[in-house]
Design a protein around this motif. Structure first.
Motif, PDB file in Angstrom:
ATOM      1  N   TYR A  55      66.930  30.677   9.381  1.00  0.00           N
ATOM      2  CA  TYR A  55      67.554  29.699  10.459  1.00  0.00           C
ATOM      3  C   TYR A  55      67.361  28.146   9.786  1.00  0.00           C
ATOM      4  O   TYR A  55      66.650  28.047   9.211  1.00  0.00           O
ATOM      5  N   VAL A  56      68.460  27.585  10.070  1.00  0.00           N
ATOM      6  CA  VAL A  56      68.854  26.127   9.670  1.00  0.00           C
ATOM      7  C   VAL A  56      68.498  25.351  10.895  1.00  0.00           C
ATOM      8  O   VAL A  56      69.757  25.278  11.752  1.00  0.00           O
ATOM      9  N   PRO A  57      67.637  24.643  11.125  1.00  0.00           N
ATOM     10  CA  PRO A  57      67.372  23.686  12.058  1.00  0.00           C
ATOM     11  C   PRO A  57      68.391  22.308  12.184  1.00  0.00           C
ATOM     12  O   PRO A  57      68.657  21.979  11.058  1.00  0.00           O
ATOM     13  N   VAL A  58      68.955  22.018  13.373  1.00  0.00           N
ATOM     14  CA  VAL A  58      69.606  20.946  13.213  1.00  0.00           C
ATOM     15  C   VAL A  58      69.342  20.183  14.339  1.00  0.00           C
ATOM     16  O   VAL A  58      69.256  20.409  15.524  1.00  0.00           O
ATOM     17  N   GLU A  59      68.924  18.797  14.083  1.00  0.00           N
ATOM     18  CA  GLU A  59      68.511  17.758  14.976  1.00  0.00           C
ATOM     19  C   GLU A  59      69.566  17.217  15.578  1.00  0.00           C
ATOM     20  O   GLU A  59      70.395  16.500  14.916  1.00  0.00           O
ATOM     21  N   VAL A  60      69.778  17.536  16.905  1.00  0.00           N
ATOM     22  CA  VAL A  60      70.844  16.966  17.505  1.00  0.00           C
ATOM     23  C   VAL A  60      70.581  15.998  18.651  1.00  0.00           C
ATOM     24  O   VAL A  60      69.726  15.988  19.231  1.00  0.00           O
ATOM     25  N   PRO A  61      71.349  15.011  18.381  1.00  0.00           N
ATOM     26  CA  PRO A  61      70.858  13.821  19.061  1.00  0.00           C
ATOM     27  C   PRO A  61      71.518  13.816  20.588  1.00  0.00           C
ATOM     28  O   PRO A  61      72.379  14.552  20.669  1.00  0.00           O
ATOM     29  N   SER A  62      71.295  12.708  21.198  1.00  0.00           N
ATOM     30  CA  SER A  62      71.945  12.912  22.877  1.00  0.00           C
ATOM     31  C   SER A  62      73.410  12.270  22.593  1.00  0.00           C
ATOM     32  O   SER A  62      73.489  11.612  21.775  1.00  0.00           O
ATOM     33  N   GLY A  63      74.038  12.509  23.508  1.00  0.00           N
ATOM     34  CA  GLY A  63      75.629  12.070  23.706  1.00  0.00           C
ATOM     35  C   GLY A  63      76.251  12.963  22.906  1.00  0.00           C
ATOM     36  O   GLY A  63      77.796  12.633  22.864  1.00  0.00           O
ATOM     37  N   VAL A  64      76.133  14.092  22.492  1.00  0.00           N
ATOM     38  CA  VAL A  64      76.870  14.874  21.498  1.00  0.00           C
ATOM     39  C   VAL A  64      77.728  16.095  22.793  1.00  0.00           C
ATOM     40  O   VAL A  64      77.320  16.524  23.792  1.00  0.00           O
ATOM     41  N   ARG A  65      79.086  16.106  22.440  1.00  0.00           N
ATOM     42  CA  ARG A  65      80.025  16.524  23.318  1.00  0.00           C
ATOM     43  C   ARG A  65      80.031  18.082  22.856  1.00  0.00           C
ATOM     44  O   ARG A  65      80.276  19.077  23.467  1.00  0.00           O
ATOM     45  N   GLU A  66      80.274  18.287  21.736  1.00  0.00           N
ATOM     46  CA  GLU A  66      80.557  19.409  20.865  1.00  0.00           C
ATOM     47  C   GLU A  66      79.955  19.551  19.643  1.00  0.00           C
ATOM     48  O   GLU A  66      79.747  18.691  18.761  1.00  0.00           O
ATOM     49  N   ILE A  67      79.672  21.029  19.211  1.00  0.00           N
ATOM     50  CA  ILE A  67      78.886  21.256  18.145  1.00  0.00           C
ATOM     51  C   ILE A  67      79.831  22.204  17.475  1.00  0.00           C
ATOM     52  O   ILE A  67      80.161  23.356  18.003  1.00  0.00           O
ATOM     53  N   ARG A  68      80.215  22.087  16.199  1.00  0.00           N
ATOM     54  CA  ARG A  68      81.251  23.115  15.449  1.00  0.00           C
ATOM     55  C   ARG A  68      80.733  23.497  14.084  1.00  0.00           C
ATOM     56  O   ARG A  68      79.924  22.387  13.572  1.00  0.00           O
ATOM     57  N   VAL A  69      80.591  24.637  13.688  1.00  0.00           N
ATOM     58  CA  VAL A  69      80.034  25.218  12.482  1.00  0.00           C
ATOM     59  C   VAL A  69      81.122  26.076  12.001  1.00  0.00           C
ATOM     60  O   VAL A  69      81.780  26.794  12.349  1.00  0.00           O
ATOM     61  N   ALA A  70      81.187  25.704  10.528  1.00  0.00           N
ATOM     62  CA  ALA A  70      82.068  26.520   9.693  1.00  0.00           C
ATOM     63  C   ALA A  70      81.315  26.982   8.413  1.00  0.00           C
ATOM     64  O   ALA A  70      80.253  26.275   8.000  1.00  0.00           O
ATOM     65  N   TYR A  71      81.420  28.028   8.031  1.00  0.00           N
ATOM     66  CA  TYR A  71      80.572  28.669   6.860  1.00  0.00           C
ATOM     67  C   TYR A  71      81.490  29.424   5.776  1.00  0.00           C
ATOM     68  O   TYR A  71      82.455  30.007   6.320  1.00  0.00           O
ATOM     69  N   THR A  72      81.084  29.385   4.494  1.00  0.00           N
ATOM     70  CA  THR A  72      81.675  30.270   3.584  1.00  0.00           C
ATOM     71  C   THR A  72      80.551  30.772   2.680  1.00  0.00           C
ATOM     72  O   THR A  72      79.494  30.334   2.802  1.00  0.00           O
ATOM     73  N   TYR A  73      80.907  31.990   2.109  1.00  0.00           N
ATOM     74  CA  TYR A  73      79.909  32.375   1.204  1.00  0.00           C
ATOM     75  C   TYR A  73      80.702  33.035  -0.068  1.00  0.00           C
ATOM     76  O   TYR A  73      81.642  33.596   0.158  1.00  0.00           O
ATOM     77  N   ASP A  74      79.969  33.168  -1.207  1.00  0.00           N
ATOM     78  CA  ASP A  74      80.679  33.691  -2.205  1.00  0.00           C
ATOM     79  C   ASP A  74      80.621  35.422  -1.965  1.00  0.00           C
ATOM     80  O   ASP A  74      79.530  36.129  -1.672  1.00  0.00           O
ATOM     81  N   ARG A  75      81.610  35.934  -2.754  1.00  0.00           N
ATOM     82  CA  ARG A  75      81.617  37.514  -2.875  1.00  0.00           C
ATOM     83  C   ARG A  75      81.920  38.088  -4.402  1.00  0.00           C
ATOM     84  O   ARG A  75      83.004  38.220  -4.583  1.00  0.00           O
ATOM     85  N   PRO A  76      80.771  37.978  -5.025  1.00  0.00           N
ATOM     86  CA  PRO A  76      80.853  38.485  -6.205  1.00  0.00           C
ATOM     87  C   PRO A  76      81.299  39.931  -6.723  1.00  0.00           C
ATOM     88  O   PRO A  76      80.833  40.545  -5.706  1.00  0.00           O
ATOM     89  N   SER A  77      81.832  40.157  -7.808  1.00  0.00           N
ATOM     90  CA  SER A  77      82.016  41.590  -8.072  1.00  0.00           C
ATOM     91  C   SER A  77      80.795  42.173  -8.278  1.00  0.00           C
ATOM     92  O   SER A  77      79.708  41.725  -8.806  1.00  0.00           O
TER      93      SER A  77
END
Length: 501
Positions: A55-77
């Protein structure tokens, strides 16, 4: 570990042992302070043997309309026979990550590389609602980790502004126009684009109607987010039940026909001794507990929780394969044990588990004798075992047992006659050209018919006694391709039990 608009920090994670979850340090955001948007980036490395959930905690302040998360990870041989990297993702809101899912706001597994949520909308698989102030948690699920480790990068973007209005969910009705007490066809294991499927609810509903189905059950992986989106597809000719495929690391279970909006947590293994709690949650929500594809060969798919809480078991999953044959044999052994111990038996069912083209909705389908086309009546028929499984709408069966004095029993029932009473078993089949009819008892296969004609219809009769056969069930088998292995199933029934006990 986290970045402001201009810099990226790093964190590598090294753990040993088998902890169920690990929480990292927080990602902080300042208050809006005139900005429309802020982004932070997190990098880390998960080693082999990582916890099931990070789990990665995210401190979200007031006044937020939208949260967006993108991620990548490696795929080694990786060497042949070694698992590579696969990383799932989801999110929990300010209510936290406690088991039970009060803070659950969505899960996409490995099906998407990014998601968003806000009050009025969300990525499929995620639940719309306000983005409130507090500690949110991005949930990472390292499904498999390569020997080199799994390096990932998370990009979290908060957009500030006035929150929209969350739509009030509307759910499909629990009743359709039935035919009274009749045989109804259904497929209770289906995936839409609200998890890792590629079909919309509208596309699935159209395919279900074309397959001759009367009812379906939604079963997206580890999310209930699709539930409100089925209301438009429900109609008098298609009963739409709502559920979830609870996808743990030790097997999958279909929550079949739960109350609308029910979420069932999946974050446990058999060794945690928590499945009973969530099986009870399914039952409290009016659903059935159906272990899915117990002998599937995918990682984490094999069923490890036992069958003590099961209402039925999915014996046939999608096109018939060797793992279905193994499951059928195991289920038959369970029938023998139920006779020996004088305890309740677990009915079988079959479902398509269709995700995308070319997966066929309704291959196979469970045909249920129910008092009407309602959620409760269909569930009662499944729970009682008044059902058979067929590969398509073209295949139909009748299966009965009769005593010498007119006693009669059908699928899932008991013919209560004395042990030495002659019993006539009768099978009528249609839509199964060149298939053989097999009758299976607690001793094994005791009768095999000649192949049915090319027209696909035929009748078989066999006589026995309760002393000789404690139960009888019927199978329709396609012609054997080669060798002693039986041909693929075209249909099979739940058993008829013989005798007074």
């Amino acid at each position: 570990m986290c970045e402001d608009a201009h810099g990226i920090g790093r964190r590598a994670l090294f753990v040993t042992g088998a902890a169920a979850a690990l929480t990292l340090g927080s990602v902080s955001f300042a208050a809006a302070d005139g900005q429309d948007q802020e982004t932070r980036t997190v990098r880390g490395t998960l080693p082999p043997g990582s916890p099931d959930f990070v789990y990665v905690p995210v401190e979200v302040p007031s006044g937020v309309r939208e949260i967006r998360v993108a991620y990548t990870y490696d795929r080694p041989s990786v060497p042949a026979g070694t698992q590579g990297n696969a990383l799932d993702i989801g999110i929990f809101d300010e209510h936290g990550t406690e088991l039970g899912g009060r803070g659950f706001r969505g899960w996409s597994g490995g099906a998407r590389s990014e998601f968003f949520l806000r009050a009025d909308d969300a990525t499929p698989g995620y639940v719309p609602g306000p983005v409130r102030e507090g500690i949110w948690h991005v949930a990472l699920g390292p499904y498999t980790v390569a020997p080199q480790g799994l390096s990932y990068e998370l990009t979290i973007t908060l957009t500030y502004g006035e929150s929209g209005e969350t739509p009030r969910p509307v759910y499909p009705p629990s009743r359709a126009r039935g035919r009274g007490r009749a045989w109804y066809r259904g497929d209770c294991h289906l995936h839409s684009w609200y998890s890792d499927g590629r079909r919309t609810p509208a596309e699935i509903a159209a395919l279900a109607r074309a397959a001759g189905l009367d009812f379906i059950n939604t079963s997206d992986h580890n999310t209930h987010a699709s539930h409100p989106h089925w209301a438009e597809e429900a109609a008098d000719d298609l009963l739409t039940l709502l559920g979830e495929e609870v996808t743990t690391r030790n097997g999958h279970v279909v929550a079949l026909g739960t109350d609308p909006g029910t979420f069932i947590d999946w974050r446990y293994r058999a060794r945690d001794n928590r499945f009973g709690r969530f099986a009870r949650e399914i039952h409290r929500a009016g659903g059935l507990v159906v272990p899915a594809h117990p002998h599937a060969t995918c990682i984490g798919c094999g069923w490890k929780f036992g069958f003590g809480e099961a209402d039925a078991v999915e014996v046939w999953n999608g096109p018939y394969t060797p793992d279905d044959e193994v499951t059928l044999a195991e289920w038959d052994n369970m029938l023998v044990a139920s006779v020996r111990d004088g305890r309740d038996w677990i009915p079988a069912m079959g479902n398509s588990d269709a995700h995308r083209d070319p997966d066929a909705v309704g291959l196979p389908q469970t045909v249920v004798l129910a008092d009407d086309l309602t959620r409760e009546a269909i569930q009662a028929g499944i729970r009682a075992g008044r059902s058979y499984v067929a590969e398509s709408k073209n295949v139909s069966l009748t299966f009965t047992a009769s005593g010498a004095r007119g006693e009669h029993a059908g699928i899932g029932e008991r013919l209560k006659v004395a042990a030495d009473t002659p019993v006539t078993i009768r099978v009528e089949a249609t839509g199964a050209p060149r298939c053989t009819i097999r009758l299976v008892t607690d001793q094994g296969v005791l009768y095999t018919s000649d192949p049915l004609p090319v027209g696909g219809s035929g009748v078989a009769e066999w006589r026995t006694t309760p002393a000789y056969a404690a139960y009888v069930r019927a199978e329709l088998r396609h012609e054997t391709a080669a060798g002693p292995v039986p041909g693929a199933l075209a249909a099979f029934t739940n058993p008829i039990f013989l005798g007074r006990h």
